[in-house]
Design a protein around this motif. Sequence first.
Motif, PDB file in Angstrom:
ATOM      1  N   TYR A  71     -11.753 115.473 100.554  1.00 26.86           N
ATOM      2  CA  TYR A  71     -12.427 115.882 101.367  1.00 26.86           C
ATOM      3  C   TYR A  71     -13.658 114.905 101.674  1.00 26.86           C
ATOM      4  CZ  TYR A  71      -9.835 120.058 102.228  1.00 26.86           C
ATOM      5  OH  TYR A  71      -8.992 121.181 102.276  1.00 26.86           O
ATOM      6  N   LEU A  72     -14.061 114.452 102.993  1.00 25.71           N
ATOM      7  CA  LEU A  72     -15.239 113.403 103.091  1.00 25.71           C
ATOM      8  C   LEU A  72     -16.274 114.671 103.633  1.00 25.71           C
ATOM      9  CD1 LEU A  72     -16.205 110.721 103.410  1.00 25.71           C
ATOM     10  CD2 LEU A  72     -15.542 110.670 105.648  1.00 25.71           C
ATOM     11  N   VAL A  73     -17.291 114.364 102.930  1.00 24.28           N
ATOM     12  CA  VAL A  73     -18.584 115.156 102.882  1.00 24.28           C
ATOM     13  C   VAL A  73     -19.703 114.645 103.488  1.00 24.28           C
ATOM     14  CG1 VAL A  73     -20.032 117.270 101.996  1.00 24.28           C
ATOM     15  CG2 VAL A  73     -17.293 116.916 101.270  1.00 24.28           C
ATOM     16  N   ARG A  87     -19.181 117.161  95.180  1.00 26.46           N
ATOM     17  CA  ARG A  87     -18.214 116.935  94.187  1.00 26.46           C
ATOM     18  C   ARG A  87     -17.277 117.611  94.032  1.00 26.46           C
ATOM     19  NH1 ARG A  87     -21.714 117.324  90.344  1.00 26.46           N
ATOM     20  NH2 ARG A  87     -21.208 119.804  89.667  1.00 26.46           N
ATOM     21  N   GLN A  88     -16.970 118.925  94.419  1.00 26.65           N
ATOM     22  CA  GLN A  88     -15.757 119.621  94.246  1.00 26.65           C
ATOM     23  C   GLN A  88     -15.044 119.193  95.590  1.00 26.65           C
ATOM     24  OE1 GLN A  88     -14.681 121.715  91.728  1.00 26.65           O
ATOM     25  NE2 GLN A  88     -12.609 121.200  92.774  1.00 26.65           N
ATOM     26  N   LEU A  89     -15.389 119.220  96.663  1.00 25.43           N
ATOM     27  CA  LEU A  89     -14.876 118.679  97.823  1.00 25.43           C
ATOM     28  C   LEU A  89     -14.540 117.545  97.895  1.00 25.43           C
ATOM     29  CD1 LEU A  89     -17.021 120.725 100.530  1.00 25.43           C
ATOM     30  CD2 LEU A  89     -14.368 121.323  99.696  1.00 25.43           C
ATOM     31  N   ASP A 143     -30.154 123.442 102.401  1.00 26.57           N
ATOM     32  CA  ASP A 143     -31.245 122.838 101.697  1.00 26.57           C
ATOM     33  C   ASP A 143     -31.388 122.847 100.231  1.00 26.57           C
ATOM     34  OD1 ASP A 143     -31.317 125.554 101.479  1.00 26.57           O
ATOM     35  OD2 ASP A 143     -33.559 125.705 102.597  1.00 26.57           O
ATOM     36  N   ASP A 144     -30.445 123.097  99.569  1.00 21.71           N
ATOM     37  CA  ASP A 144     -30.653 123.509  97.977  1.00 21.71           C
ATOM     38  C   ASP A 144     -29.852 122.126  97.508  1.00 21.71           C
ATOM     39  OD1 ASP A 144     -30.162 123.949  95.443  1.00 21.71           O
ATOM     40  OD2 ASP A 144     -30.414 125.854  95.839  1.00 21.71           O
ATOM     41  N   PRO A 145     -30.571 121.316  96.908  1.00 16.93           N
ATOM     42  CA  PRO A 145     -29.776 119.989  96.495  1.00 16.93           C
ATOM     43  C   PRO A 145     -28.584 120.546  95.133  1.00 16.93           C
ATOM     44  CG  PRO A 145     -32.107 120.108  95.905  1.00 16.93           C
ATOM     45  CD  PRO A 145     -31.812 121.182  96.706  1.00 16.93           C
ATOM     46  N   THR A 146     -28.894 121.452  94.445  1.00 13.37           N
ATOM     47  CA  THR A 146     -28.064 121.750  93.693  1.00 13.37           C
ATOM     48  C   THR A 146     -26.633 122.269  94.124  1.00 13.37           C
ATOM     49  OG1 THR A 146     -29.555 122.488  91.968  1.00 13.37           O
ATOM     50  CG2 THR A 146     -27.489 123.388  91.653  1.00 13.37           C
ATOM     51  N   ILE A 147     -26.697 123.192  95.151  1.00 10.42           N
ATOM     52  CA  ILE A 147     -25.439 123.476  95.901  1.00 10.42           C
ATOM     53  C   ILE A 147     -24.805 122.382  96.598  1.00 10.42           C
ATOM     54  CG2 ILE A 147     -24.824 125.162  97.920  1.00 10.42           C
ATOM     55  CD1 ILE A 147     -26.873 127.079  97.049  1.00 10.42           C
ATOM     56  N   VAL A 148     -25.578 121.485  97.133  1.00  6.88           N
ATOM     57  CA  VAL A 148     -25.171 120.411  97.892  1.00  6.88           C
ATOM     58  C   VAL A 148     -24.247 119.366  96.986  1.00  6.88           C
ATOM     59  CG1 VAL A 148     -25.667 118.287  98.968  1.00  6.88           C
ATOM     60  CG2 VAL A 148     -26.971 120.161  99.705  1.00  6.88           C
ATOM     61  N   SER A 149     -24.652 119.402  95.771  1.00  4.90           N
ATOM     62  CA  SER A 149     -24.129 118.513  94.686  1.00  4.90           C
ATOM     63  C   SER A 149     -23.141 119.081  94.264  1.00  4.90           C
ATOM     64  CB  SER A 149     -25.321 118.238  93.351  1.00  4.90           C
ATOM     65  OG  SER A 149     -24.855 117.567  92.439  1.00  4.90           O
TER      66      SER A 149
END
Length: 70
Positions: free
Chosen positions: A41-43, A34-36, A24-30
């Motif tokens: 990887y398809l995320v 990006r890294q994956l 639920d944290d948009p920063t962590i998702v971003s």
Amino acid sequence: KRLELKKRKRCAAAMIYKIFLVEDDPTIVSVLDRQLAQWDYLVHSVEAFDAVMEEFTAFEPHLVLLDVSL
């Protein structure tokens, strides 16, 4: 025919793995997205917990990364 067979083998070897991210944290998702993606990887990410099962079933991931405090 041999060339066609070699192409098929290369395509099978270059399988793209799908990762399902529940966060639920948009920063962590971003950052993770990006890294994956850089590692091919398809995320697919989901922020709303009520949509998880429907989207999980539709995406059919190889791996799930889940925010345990969600």
